[in-house]
Each structure stands twice: as C-alpha cells, then as structure tokens.
Design an enzyme around this catalytic site. Structure first.
Site, short mmCIF file in Angstrom:
data_model
loop_
_atom_site.label_atom_id
_atom_site.label_comp_id
_atom_site.label_asym_id
_atom_site.label_seq_id
_atom_site.Cartn_x
_atom_site.Cartn_y
_atom_site.Cartn_z
N PHE A 11 7.67 7.34 8.39
CA PHE A 11 7.74 7.13 6.94
C PHE A 11 6.54 6.26 6.58
O PHE A 11 6.13 5.40 7.37
CB PHE A 11 9.07 6.50 6.48
CG PHE A 11 9.08 6.40 4.99
CD1 PHE A 11 9.21 7.55 4.22
CD2 PHE A 11 8.84 5.19 4.34
CE1 PHE A 11 9.12 7.48 2.83
CE2 PHE A 11 8.75 5.12 2.96
CZ PHE A 11 8.89 6.26 2.20
N THR A 12 6.00 6.48 5.39
CA THR A 12 4.71 5.88 5.00
C THR A 12 4.68 4.37 5.21
O THR A 12 3.82 3.85 5.94
CB THR A 12 4.41 6.20 3.52
OG1 THR A 12 5.54 5.81 2.73
CG2 THR A 12 4.16 7.70 3.33
N ASP A 48 16.48 3.02 10.81
CA ASP A 48 16.18 2.97 9.38
C ASP A 48 17.40 3.55 8.67
O ASP A 48 17.58 4.76 8.59
CB ASP A 48 14.91 3.77 9.06
CG ASP A 48 14.56 3.67 7.58
OD1 ASP A 48 15.45 3.33 6.78
OD2 ASP A 48 13.40 3.95 7.22
N PHE A 107 -1.61 7.61 -1.47
CA PHE A 107 -0.93 8.50 -2.41
C PHE A 107 -0.47 7.79 -3.68
O PHE A 107 -0.36 8.40 -4.73
CB PHE A 107 0.27 9.18 -1.74
CG PHE A 107 1.28 8.22 -1.17
CD1 PHE A 107 1.12 7.70 0.11
CD2 PHE A 107 2.38 7.83 -1.91
CE1 PHE A 107 2.04 6.81 0.64
CE2 PHE A 107 3.31 6.95 -1.39
CZ PHE A 107 3.14 6.42 -0.11
N ARG A 137 4.17 15.19 -0.98
CA ARG A 137 4.49 14.75 0.37
C ARG A 137 3.74 15.70 1.31
O ARG A 137 4.30 16.57 1.94
CB ARG A 137 5.99 14.81 0.65
CG ARG A 137 6.80 13.77 -0.13
CD ARG A 137 6.86 12.40 0.49
NE ARG A 137 5.81 11.47 0.16
CZ ARG A 137 5.96 10.14 0.11
NH1 ARG A 137 7.13 9.59 0.31
NH2 ARG A 137 4.94 9.36 -0.13
N TYR A 150 19.65 -21.68 -5.25
CA TYR A 150 18.52 -21.42 -4.36
C TYR A 150 19.02 -21.20 -2.93
O TYR A 150 18.53 -20.34 -2.22
CB TYR A 150 17.51 -22.58 -4.39
CG TYR A 150 16.24 -22.23 -3.64
CD1 TYR A 150 15.19 -21.58 -4.29
CD2 TYR A 150 16.11 -22.51 -2.28
CE1 TYR A 150 14.04 -21.22 -3.61
CE2 TYR A 150 14.96 -22.14 -1.59
CZ TYR A 150 13.93 -21.50 -2.25
OH TYR A 150 12.80 -21.14 -1.58
N LYS A 173 18.27 3.13 -2.23
CA LYS A 173 18.69 4.53 -2.11
C LYS A 173 20.21 4.61 -2.03
O LYS A 173 20.88 4.49 -3.04
CB LYS A 173 18.03 5.17 -0.87
CG LYS A 173 16.56 5.52 -1.09
CD LYS A 173 15.66 4.34 -0.95
CE LYS A 173 14.22 4.72 -0.79
NZ LYS A 173 13.34 3.54 -0.73
N1 F0G Z 1 12.45 4.02 4.80
C1 F0G Z 1 12.65 5.18 4.16
C2 F0G Z 1 13.24 6.33 4.91
C3 F0G Z 1 12.32 5.31 2.81
O1 F0G Z 1 12.52 6.46 2.19
C4 F0G Z 1 11.77 4.19 2.13
C5 F0G Z 1 11.36 4.30 0.73
C6 F0G Z 1 11.56 3.00 2.83
C7 F0G Z 1 11.93 2.95 4.17
C8 F0G Z 1 10.96 1.79 2.20
O2 F0G Z 1 11.84 1.17 1.36
O3 F0G Z 1 10.78 1.39 -0.89
O4 F0G Z 1 12.65 -0.20 -0.48
O5 F0G Z 1 10.42 -0.67 0.43
N2 F0G Z 1 11.22 5.38 0.15
C9 F0G Z 1 10.92 5.59 -1.25
C10 F0G Z 1 10.85 7.07 -1.52
C11 F0G Z 1 9.78 4.83 -1.78
O6 F0G Z 1 10.51 7.42 -2.66
O7 F0G Z 1 11.16 7.87 -0.65
P1 F0G Z 1 11.39 0.38 0.02
#
Ligand code: F0G
Length: 461
Positions: free
Chosen positions: A128-129, A219, A453, A386, A76, A262
C-alpha cells in the site's frame, strides 16, 4: 401470490441529516479538471457531484457516535475516551496494548521506525502506498509476496489477497530470516481490488513467520470487511460471528496498524495495537514526538470516543452486508453491461480495468489517470487512479514501477450514498466505456517527490 425476493442487503438505518449535492455542467467540468491538472485529488470538493475518491474518512457517523462526540473528555492526559477505546480494541481485536495515532500512516511511521533496521526487507501481500513509503524511509526494501492471481484483473479466486508461501519462503532462503524485519499482511488488499485473505492463509503465514522468528504486522484497516468475506466464503466460518472471526484473524499477528477512517466509520483516527510489551514501550515513547501524548496520539477525546463506538457498529453483520452488498450491486450491473472490472468484486470499491478501456494507450500515457478524468468530465463523479502513477518510482533504479494492474477505483464511503446514486454511477461509467475509442491519454507535467499521485499534474495529449 408470488413472494418477492427479499433485498437482503438493504441498509439497516434511515437518514436523519442530509447534505446537499451540487450538479455542474460539462463546460464547468472541462475548466475545473484542466485547472486541477487532470488529477482528481486536486479538484475542489464543491465541484464534485458523487465523490467516490475514497472510503477514507468519508463515512457517515450514526446518532450513537455523534452522541459520543459530546462526551469528549478533552484532557491532555488520561482522557476517559482513551480508556474506552483501549477497552474496545482489546475486546474486538484482542491485542494487549494500544497507541492511538491521528490516522493509519501515523501508526505505520511508528512501527517502521521501531522494527526496521536499514538494509532489511519487508515482505507484504502487495504494497500500500503509505505503508511502503514508511518502510522505505526507515531504510527497508519492500518485497511483494502476494499470489500471482492478484496481479490479474480477470482471474476469479475467492481469496486473491493470499500470501504465496513459496514466495515468502524464497525470500527467507535468499536473504536470511534475520534480514527480514517483519511481514505486513493487509486485509481486503486495497491495491489488488479490495480482495480478501483467507483464515487458512493467515494461519499458515503466522506459522511460517514464527518458525523463523519473524513478526507479523497486520494492516487491519479493512479487517472487518475481510471477516465478512471469510464468513461468506471459507468453510467452517459460516456460523461464526464477525467478532469471532476478527479475533481469530488478529490472533495470527503480533501487532496491527489501523486506519480507523475506513472500517470504523469515523472521519479521522487510527491506532497501533501490540502484544509485545517492549515494542509498545518504544511506540508509546515515540508517539509523543510525532503525534501527541500516548493517551491521545493526535486525536481529540471526542474522536477517540467516536472510533470506540464505531468499532461496535462496524462489526455488526447487517452493517457489513449492506456495505459490501452496495458495492456488489454496482459491480454486478457493470459486469452485466460488459464493462471490464476487477473480478471478483472487492469489499470497498469497484476497480475499472483501464488497460481494457484504452488498449490504444501505452502505460506512460496514463490510461487509468485518463479514465478517472473522463469519468469526471462525463458526470462529475470523482474516482481515483490506481495504476502507474500511484505505483511511483523505484528507489533503486529511478524508473517507474510498471504495475500489471492499471485501475480506476470507484470507492464507496460507508452509509453515504443511495441506490439511485449507484445507478447514476453505473450509467456514467457505461457512457465513458462507449466513448472509449477516441481517447488519447495524458502527459505528466509536474511530479512531486513522495506519493506523487496526490499532487502530480497532467495535460491532455
Ligand atoms: N493501509 C491501507 C490498506 C489503506 O487503505 C490506507 C489508506 C492506509 C493504510 C493509510 O491510512 O490514510 O489513515 O493514513 N487508504 C486510503 C485510501 C487513503 O483511499 O485507500 P491513513
């Protein structure tokens, strides 16, 4: 004898374990996509043939990483794997402190809550979303300061991810530096088509931000892929290693949020990395509330080990050359066939220009959502919208954001698909392109409150 041109991007690995794929009929796909509300996020993976939804968590791990999984120290507190990960993050990225999180948005949640005071602004090189949503939930307002070229799918520019320093300066002049919480800088900007940012621009942004006492949050999700583009395209970097370039990139920031799913070749994991001890203190305290103790942050020990080993592998030039080379291969074939895609080809994906596919559809008939559904219907290939659906609603006006880019992303998982899969993908996109004239679009029949989305539902018009 004529010498054959070397396929210099061929994969630097061979395949040891395979996972069968299932093909479906057009009739089956008509039923499954209707049931999924014409949203590829709502399809069952068993009904998908080639899955290009995302490169997030869909990577193939190496034998070295799998071996590391067996060395998971599932304590833990104080897991050995945490210290291995901390050492690799310090060595490769160069930040002093590490807070692991279950994935990228866990880190975004922490940093947004710590650094944003309600009413402040958060500029960034395109949104980014999940990043923007966390900023908004913390009371911030996102401001796009990317160069104009990034909003045009056809303009060729080697670093379309660059920040427009005049836009950044104009925001500071308009609201005052104390109202700017920090600036977020994305590498290989996802929503712009996987477009890199240059070292020169990173350096200038950091100078301007520091002069105004504004922090830079990087990021770093696809920063190694960005480093590859800098090596290829920016003068003075051709002889530097990816590791050296990455270290320099990170040196122009105060902290990094990271989705390990990624670049880092794992299926789950992320982190927040920092240089400022006070911010680290707060993040380490807050992570206990949202993720788990600061030495595991919602991850199993084995997941941290796989990510630590992934850092070493992902930073290899041969790996990046094959990974980006595969995406480029698909892009170049589509360009040869006259299919409209975002230029130049980005790092992790091909982005189809849905406005060019369907000029007959106004944006509220969801051209990109429609195109992703048509591609699935044709071949069982799964892509992602997108465009206007991903852009969501403006929290001030309640109206849709109307992004200039209306794209479908064909995202390539790392080390997963072969060149033959790439060829099938090209053939299917070309078929959908040739059948573009008869397409009528979609209407939205269900809209969730956050990140719509993912779960929105549509019907055919
Ligand atoms: N920043 C970027 C540039 C991303 O592409 C993503 C995730 C995140 C942050 C968030 O990270 O998913 O680990 O919480 N992108 C995915 C995509 C979901 O399909 O582009 P996460």
């Amino acid at each position: 004898m004529e010498t054959m041109k070397r396929r210099s991007w061929a994969e630097p690995f061979k395949i040891k374990s395979v996972e069968p794929l299932r093909m479906t009929t057009r009739e089956e796909r008509e039923a499954t996509i209707r049931e999924a509300g014409y949203n590829t996020f709502l399809l069952k993976s068993k009904d998908v043939y080639i899955d290009l939804l995302t490169d997030s968590g869909t990577n193939a791990m190496s034998d070295y990483q799998w071996a590391g999984m067996m060395l998971g120290d599932e304590a833990y507190a104080g897991s050995e794997n945490y210290y291995n990960l901390e050492a690799k993050v310090q060595e490769y990225y160069g930040y002093k402190y590490l807070v692991p999180t279950h994935q990228g948005r866990g880190a975004e949640n922490l940093i947004s809550h710590i650094l944003i005071k309600p009413g402040q602004y958060v500029p960034g090189n395109m949104y980014f979303t999940t990043t923007r949503l966390h900023q908004e939930l913390a009371g911030g307002t996102f401001v796009d300061v990317i160069i104009d070229e990034a909003h045009d799918a056809q303009i060729e520019h080697p670093f379309k991810g660059n920040v427009d320093l005049n836009k950044f300066q104009a925001l500071i002049d308009r609201v005052g530096a104390e109202k700017v919480a920090y600036i977020t800088i994305g590498a290989t900007v996802n929503m712009a088509g996987g477009q890199p940012i240059s070292m020169e621009n990173l350096r200038s942004v950091y100078q301007l931000a520091s002069k105004n006492k504004i922090k830079v949050v990087f990021d770093a999700t696809r920063a190694m892929e960005n480093a590859f583009f800098i090596k290829k395209r920016e003068k003075g970097y051709e002889n530097k290693t990816i590791k050296e370039i990455l270290r320099e990139m990170c040196s122009y920031s105060d902290a990094a949020t990271m989705s390990g799913k990624k670049d880092l070749l794992v299926n789950i994991g992320g982190f927040l990395a920092l240089n400022d001890y006070e911010v680290f203190e707060e993040a380490r305290n807050m992570v206990v509330v949202y993720e788990g103790l600061h030495t595991y942050g919602g991850l199993a020990g084995r997941d941290m080990e796989a990510m630590a080993r992934g850092i070493e592998e992902a930073c290899q030039f041969d790996h990046l050359q094959a990974r980006i080379g595969q995406v480029e291969y698909v892009g170049n074939r589509l360009i040869e066939l006259g299919v409209p895609i975002v230029r130049p080809v980005g790092g992790h994906a091909i982005f189809l220009d849905a406005k060019k596919f369907y000029p007959q559809l106004e944006q509220l008939k969801f051209p990109a959502q429609t195109l992703a559904a048509e591609l699935y219907l044709d071949s069982g290939i799964r892509a992602m919208e997108r465009g206007i659906v991903s852009a969501g609603l403006n929290k001030e006006t309640g109206d849709h954001y109307y992004p200039k880019l209306e794209l479908v992303r064909l995202t390539f998982p790392r080390r997963v698909y072969t060149q033959a899969h790439c060829d099938v993908t090209v053939e299917s996109v070309y078929e959908v392109w040739n059948n573009r004239a008869s397409v009528k679009g979609l209407t939205m029949v269900y809209e969730p409150k956050y990140l719509r989305f993912f779960q929105a539902r549509f019907e055919k018009l």
